[in-house]
Write a protein that holds these residues in place. Structure first.
Motif, mmCIF file in Angstrom:
data_model
loop_
_atom_site.group_PDB
_atom_site.id
_atom_site.type_symbol
_atom_site.label_atom_id
_atom_site.label_comp_id
_atom_site.label_asym_id
_atom_site.label_seq_id
_atom_site.Cartn_x
_atom_site.Cartn_y
_atom_site.Cartn_z
ATOM 1 N N LEU A 1 0.826 -1.204 0.000
ATOM 2 C CA LEU A 1 0.000 0.000 0.000
ATOM 3 C C LEU A 1 0.866 1.262 0.000
ATOM 4 O O LEU A 1 0.649 2.187 -0.786
ATOM 5 C CB LEU A 1 -0.931 -0.023 1.219
ATOM 6 N N ALA A 2 1.870 1.284 0.885
ATOM 7 C CA ALA A 2 2.724 2.470 0.977
ATOM 8 C C ALA A 2 3.439 2.723 -0.346
ATOM 9 O O ALA A 2 3.461 3.852 -0.857
ATOM 10 C CB ALA A 2 3.736 2.311 2.106
ATOM 11 N N LEU A 3 4.014 1.652 -0.924
ATOM 12 C CA LEU A 3 4.747 1.818 -2.184
ATOM 13 C C LEU A 3 3.813 2.262 -3.305
ATOM 14 O O LEU A 3 4.145 3.147 -4.095
ATOM 15 C CB LEU A 3 5.441 0.507 -2.563
ATOM 16 N N GLY A 4 2.624 1.651 -3.355
ATOM 17 C CA GLY A 4 1.677 1.991 -4.415
ATOM 18 C C GLY A 4 1.182 3.421 -4.295
ATOM 19 O O GLY A 4 1.175 4.178 -5.275
ATOM 20 N N LEU A 5 0.770 3.809 -3.095
ATOM 21 C CA LEU A 5 0.253 5.171 -2.896
ATOM 22 C C LEU A 5 1.338 6.203 -3.197
ATOM 23 O O LEU A 5 1.079 7.245 -3.797
ATOM 24 C CB LEU A 5 -0.234 5.348 -1.456
ATOM 25 N N ASN A 6 2.576 5.889 -2.767
ATOM 26 C CA ASN A 6 3.674 6.826 -2.969
ATOM 27 C C ASN A 6 4.033 6.929 -4.455
ATOM 28 O O ASN A 6 4.163 8.024 -5.009
ATOM 29 C CB ASN A 6 4.890 6.357 -2.158
ATOM 30 N N SER A 7 4.170 5.788 -5.101
ATOM 31 C CA SER A 7 4.553 5.782 -6.513
ATOM 32 C C SER A 7 3.493 6.473 -7.375
ATOM 33 O O SER A 7 3.824 7.102 -8.389
ATOM 34 C CB SER A 7 4.771 4.344 -6.985
ATOM 35 N N ALA A 8 2.232 6.353 -6.965
ATOM 36 C CA ALA A 8 1.145 6.984 -7.723
ATOM 37 C C ALA A 8 1.396 8.483 -7.887
ATOM 38 O O ALA A 8 1.177 9.054 -8.963
ATOM 39 C CB ALA A 8 -0.188 6.749 -7.030
ATOM 40 N N ALA A 9 1.872 9.129 -6.816
ATOM 41 C CA ALA A 9 2.097 10.567 -6.868
ATOM 42 C C ALA A 9 3.155 10.915 -7.916
ATOM 43 O O ALA A 9 3.032 11.904 -8.643
ATOM 44 C CB ALA A 9 2.520 11.085 -5.495
ATOM 45 N N TYR A 10 4.214 10.086 -7.988
ATOM 46 C CA TYR A 10 5.276 10.364 -8.960
ATOM 47 C C TYR A 10 4.821 10.020 -10.376
ATOM 48 O O TYR A 10 5.049 10.766 -11.323
ATOM 49 C CB TYR A 10 6.538 9.574 -8.590
ATOM 50 N N GLN A 11 4.161 8.859 -10.512
ATOM 51 C CA GLN A 11 3.711 8.459 -11.847
ATOM 52 C C GLN A 11 2.683 9.446 -12.396
ATOM 53 O O GLN A 11 2.635 9.718 -13.590
ATOM 54 C CB GLN A 11 3.134 7.042 -11.808
ATOM 55 N N ALA A 12 1.858 9.987 -11.506
ATOM 56 C CA ALA A 12 0.862 10.966 -11.943
ATOM 57 C C ALA A 12 1.545 12.145 -12.641
ATOM 58 O O ALA A 12 1.075 12.629 -13.671
ATOM 59 C CB ALA A 12 0.053 11.460 -10.750
ATOM 60 N N GLU A 13 2.669 12.594 -12.103
ATOM 61 C CA GLU A 13 3.349 13.737 -12.697
ATOM 62 C C GLU A 13 3.950 13.406 -14.056
ATOM 63 O O GLU A 13 3.892 14.210 -14.986
ATOM 64 C CB GLU A 13 4.432 14.263 -11.753
ATOM 65 N N TYR A 14 4.526 12.202 -14.187
ATOM 66 C CA TYR A 14 5.059 11.797 -15.502
ATOM 67 C C TYR A 14 3.931 11.749 -16.535
ATOM 68 O O TYR A 14 4.061 12.224 -17.662
ATOM 69 C CB TYR A 14 5.702 10.411 -15.424
ATOM 70 N N LEU A 15 2.800 11.126 -16.134
ATOM 71 C CA LEU A 15 1.699 10.940 -17.076
ATOM 72 C C LEU A 15 1.048 12.271 -17.425
ATOM 73 O O LEU A 15 0.690 12.527 -18.569
ATOM 74 C CB LEU A 15 0.663 9.973 -16.485
ATOM 75 N N ARG A 16 0.926 13.124 -16.409
ATOM 76 C CA ARG A 16 0.303 14.418 -16.658
ATOM 77 C C ARG A 16 1.089 15.231 -17.683
ATOM 78 O O ARG A 16 0.513 15.883 -18.560
ATOM 79 C CB ARG A 16 0.192 15.208 -15.360
ATOM 80 N N GLY A 17 2.420 15.182 -17.573
ATOM 81 C CA GLY A 17 3.262 15.889 -18.537
ATOM 82 C C GLY A 17 2.913 15.481 -19.968
ATOM 83 O O GLY A 17 2.746 16.320 -20.846
ATOM 84 N N ALA A 18 2.795 14.173 -20.168
ATOM 85 C CA ALA A 18 2.507 13.670 -21.512
ATOM 86 C C ALA A 18 1.081 14.007 -21.939
ATOM 87 O O ALA A 18 0.837 14.392 -23.078
ATOM 88 C CB ALA A 18 2.728 12.164 -21.549
ATOM 89 N N ILE A 19 0.128 13.882 -20.995
ATOM 90 C CA ILE A 19 -1.270 14.171 -21.339
ATOM 91 C C ILE A 19 -1.418 15.636 -21.738
ATOM 92 O O ILE A 19 -2.091 15.973 -22.710
ATOM 93 C CB ILE A 19 -2.197 13.835 -20.157
ATOM 94 N N GLN A 20 -0.733 16.504 -21.012
ATOM 95 C CA GLN A 20 -0.837 17.927 -21.343
ATOM 96 C C GLN A 20 -0.173 18.254 -22.675
ATOM 97 O O GLN A 20 -0.609 19.150 -23.384
ATOM 98 C CB GLN A 20 -0.243 18.777 -20.231
ATOM 99 N N ALA A 21 0.923 17.492 -22.987
ATOM 100 C CA ALA A 21 1.592 17.731 -24.267
ATOM 101 C C ALA A 21 0.668 17.355 -25.438
ATOM 102 O O ALA A 21 0.693 17.979 -26.486
ATOM 103 C CB ALA A 21 2.896 16.938 -24.343
ATOM 104 N N ILE A 22 -0.139 16.316 -25.248
ATOM 105 C CA ILE A 22 -1.120 15.939 -26.276
ATOM 106 C C ILE A 22 -2.241 16.965 -26.293
ATOM 107 O O ILE A 22 -2.656 17.465 -27.338
ATOM 108 C CB ILE A 22 -1.731 14.549 -25.976
ATOM 109 N N GLY A 23 -2.735 17.220 -25.086
ATOM 110 C CA GLY A 23 -3.517 18.379 -24.763
ATOM 111 C C GLY A 23 -4.777 18.691 -25.522
ATOM 112 O O GLY A 23 -5.455 17.835 -26.074
ATOM 113 N N ASN A 24 -5.078 19.972 -25.505
ATOM 114 C CA ASN A 24 -6.380 20.465 -25.919
ATOM 115 C C ASN A 24 -6.665 20.306 -27.403
ATOM 116 O O ASN A 24 -7.810 20.110 -27.791
ATOM 117 C CB ASN A 24 -6.513 21.935 -25.542
#
Lengths: 214, 254, 226
Positions: free
Chosen positions: C93-116
């Motif tokens: 649980l700790a590893l998953g919850l923690n990693s989620a925060a970091y992975q979210a930032e990597y994924l968000r970068g790419a999602i925003q680059a594809i973007g609007n």
């Protein structure tokens, strides 16, 4: 006991957490800059050695390195857990800081070195007056990320028995039987430290920005 | 009898098996303005970099006054203080203001006291018409202004010779004039200069001699009139015709 | 040196067992972190204001505090709220919850680059918002995120090494055991350091291979950390 007295008790461990960070981060910076310069300007053999150092150090979990360095240091020079732990974290961080500085040097170097040599500077003078002032500015954003990592990694010296924030949280959780409150308080304090460090470094970055027209 | 400042004998540069230029002979006298022309990729820029030892030649000699600077054990840093260099893309120090750019060599290389360095740097900026931009950072200056600061930075070291490596080719057309104006004045003041450029108007008007290089060697050198009206070789005529055509068209468009 | 090799040999079976646990922890943490991280990234990019705020708060909190504190909070703290988890579950649980925060930032970068612009293109042919995300944005964003995201598995593998502090029997716990038995802590921890290096190199090679395999020429953003 209420939340605020929890915070108060645990916050007295903050001095140790800050102490560890303030030893580890600057020593890691000094080593990191030195290693990065050796990597970039050091010739083939030295450059290979630095590359090996970086790969090995960054390939091993910090807690494993911390234990190795701690036992080596406390066995040979009889340092206290605080000092051995702090210096170990500094050495660990040096490999990461070296990569940050190296990236910045490569971004600046080349042409700026050429221009400095053209007015008669030696390589060392060029590094000191032209390359480093630009490199260190460029390195601030990734470096502030590293600073946050070192603050958080300072919690690892808990395992060596240094009475920092996490160790204090553990002590009070045992004596009050309120572990949730104890560890939440510790989390709040760590978060505040990381937050403040980020703000301070962002301000430093703004102050050192070289003006240019958009 | 004019005195040679710079003498180049049989200079050769290779990268591996790739010969950049070979057996270049050139004598530059005090006060001369030499313009080097030729198609791109013929080693003109590399030649300039060899002259102030930023690139090491593979053969031949370079003499500055009575000193062989290509000799073993020559103090490169000292040599470069006496040979100013102006780069195609300016290469100003990005973290320093215009004034500090000019001053850095004075304080750190020549070890002038702060006040004297300041005064000298300001004088050089005035010379290129930029005293009012002294406190601007490179990012706040136009390309033409940056290049003039680059010239002032080189001049501040009181060089025996100034080298210009395509100083205007990275500039927008409307900014070229101000840089050429500064160079023209320098030439009139008697500065010894070697200029690599495609600006044929400048070459014709300012050069004492024009050197035409092609494929790594000097094809022909002479006065502007010699090269423009009485070239010895067909290749020279062809190149000048092509480049003047280009230049003429650009002029007509403006 | 011979003595050290002897130690290595003596505990080899133990180390292999521990390495298995370490890899399990990494895999579970990575998967949990990916699913939650993807949700966070989508919430932060396309969600309504209140959802964006929650996602941002989550990411900042988990990135702003040490994993060790999060681990202790889950394992020692949650029981006082009536939730008792095993050591292994707490670690997952700790590893998953923690990693989620970091992975979210990597994924968000790419999602925003594809973007609007891609969202607009999708909507223009009559896809719903969610359909556009599903069929247009995500397929591109996930490929785009791969180079920067590929830092995460290795980073996570290294951070798993702290779970021995709540007595999960991972590689590091085996080293501690070897140190206690042999009275040779330096040799024991050096031995697992070597095992960790091997795991990290192997994982790195695997990721590089996957990156080459899924590469689409001319379609990339430069987000790789230095």
């Amino acid at each position: 006991m209420n939340f605020s007295s929890f915070i108060q008790y645990i916050a007295s461990g903050t001095a140790y957490t800050l102490g560890v960070t303030l030893v580890a981060l600057p020593s890691g910076l000094v080593l990191g800059v030195l290693f990065a310069l050796l990597y970039v300007y050091g010739g083939r053999v030295v450059s290979r050695l630095m590359s090996l150092y970086s790969t090995v150090m960054r390939g091993i979990p910090p807690i494993v390195l911390l234990f190795i360095l701690y036992f080596v240091m406390s066995g040979s020079v009889n340092l206290s857990p605080f000092w051995a732990g702090s210096i170990s974290l500094g050495i660990i961080s040096s490999a990461y800081q070296m990569e940050i500085v190296r990236g910045a040097i490569l971004a600046v170097s080349g042409e700026q070195m050429l221009a400095a040599r053209a007015i008669g500077m030696s390589t060392l003078e060029a590094i000191r007056y032209v390359i480093l002032p630009q490199t260190l500015r460029l390195a601030i954003p990734p470096w502030s990320n590293e600073a946050a990592i070192v603050i958080k990694d300072s919690s690892l010296v808990y395992a060596l028995g240094v009475p920092e924030i996490l160790r204090r949280a553990q002590l009070i959780s045992a004596s009050t039987q309120q572990p949730f409150l104890a560890y939440i308080s510790a989390a709040v304090i760590y978060f505040a430290l990381v937050f403040i460090a980020n703000r301070l470094l962002a301000r430093l970055e703004r102050r050192l920005t070289i003006p240019s027209n958009p | 009898m004019p005195k040679p400042i710079l003498t180049i004998k049989k200079l050769t540069k290779k990268y591996g098996n790739n010969v950049i230029f070979h057996d270049i002979d050139l004598v530059v006298n005090e006060g001369d303005t030499i313009v080097v022309i030729g198609p791109s990729g013929t080693g003109k820029s590399t030649l300039l970099r060899c002259v102030n030892l930023l690139t090491k030649p593979d053969g031949g000699e370079i003499w500055l006054d009575d000193l062989e600077i290509t000799a073993k054990g020559a103090d490169e840093d000292r040599v470069r203080q006496h040979i100013g260099m102006v780069f195609q893309n300016f290469l100003l120090f990005n973290h320093l203001t215009a004034l500090e750019n000019v001053k850095l060599g004075l304080t750190k290389v020549k070890h002038l006291p702060e006040a004297a360095a300041h005064e000298k740097a300001l004088a050089e900026l005035t010379r290129v018409g930029l005293a009012d931009r002294a406190d601007h950072y490179p990012g706040q200056l136009s390309g033409g202004q940056q290049q003039r600061v680059g010239i002032a930075r080189a001049l501040a070291m009181d060089p025996r010779v100034m080298l210009f490596d395509e100083p205007t080719s990275a500039l927008d057309p409307e900014l070229i004039g101000e840089v050429l104006e500064v160079m023209r004045n320098l030439s009139l003041e008697g500065m010894t200069m070697i200029v690599v450029t495609h600006e044929m108007g400048f070459a014709r008007e300012v050069a004492d001699r024009i050197v035409f290089m092609e494929k790594g060697s000097i094809v022909e050198e002479g006065t502007p009139d010699d090269l423009f009206y009485r070239p010895k070789y067909e290749r020279t005529r062809e190149f000048l015709w092509k480049i003047t055509e280009l230049y003429g068209k650009k002029e007509a468009k403006e | 040196m011979a003595e050290w090799l002897g130690l290595f040999q003596r505990f080899l079976k133990d180390f292999i067992l521990g390495a298995g646990t370490t890899l399990e922890l990494t895999a579970v943490g990575l998967l949990m972190g990916f699913l939650l991280g993807l949700g966070l990234a989508l919430a932060k990019t396309f969600g309504p204001k209140w959802l964006r705020a929650i996602a941002t708060g989550y990411i900042e909190l988990f990135r702003g505090t040490p994993l060790l504190v999060q681990l202790f909070l889950i394992y020692y703290g949650l029981p006082s709220l009536g939730i008792t988890l095993s050591q292994t579950l707490s670690a997952y649980l700790a590893l998953g919850l923690n990693s989620a925060a970091y992975q979210a930032e990597y994924l968000r970068g790419a999602i925003q680059a594809i973007g609007n612009s891609q969202m607009m293109a999708g909507r223009s042919i009559g896809l719903s918002r969610w359909q556009t995300i599903q069929h247009v944005i995500l397929p591109q964003a996930l490929r785009l995120a791969l180079p920067s995201w590929s830092n995460e598995p290795i980073s996570l593998l290294k951070t798993t090494a702290i779970v021995f502090l709540i007595a999960v029997q991972d590689l590091m716990a085996k080293a501690k055991r070897a140190a206690t038995i042999t009275y040779n802590p330096i040799g024991s921890y050096l031995a697992v350091a070597v095992v960790y290096l091997v795991l990290v190199f192997a994982l790195d090679a695997l990721l590089k291979w996957a990156e080459r395999k899924t590469k689409i020429p001319g379609f990339e953003i430069n987000t790789k950390r230095v």
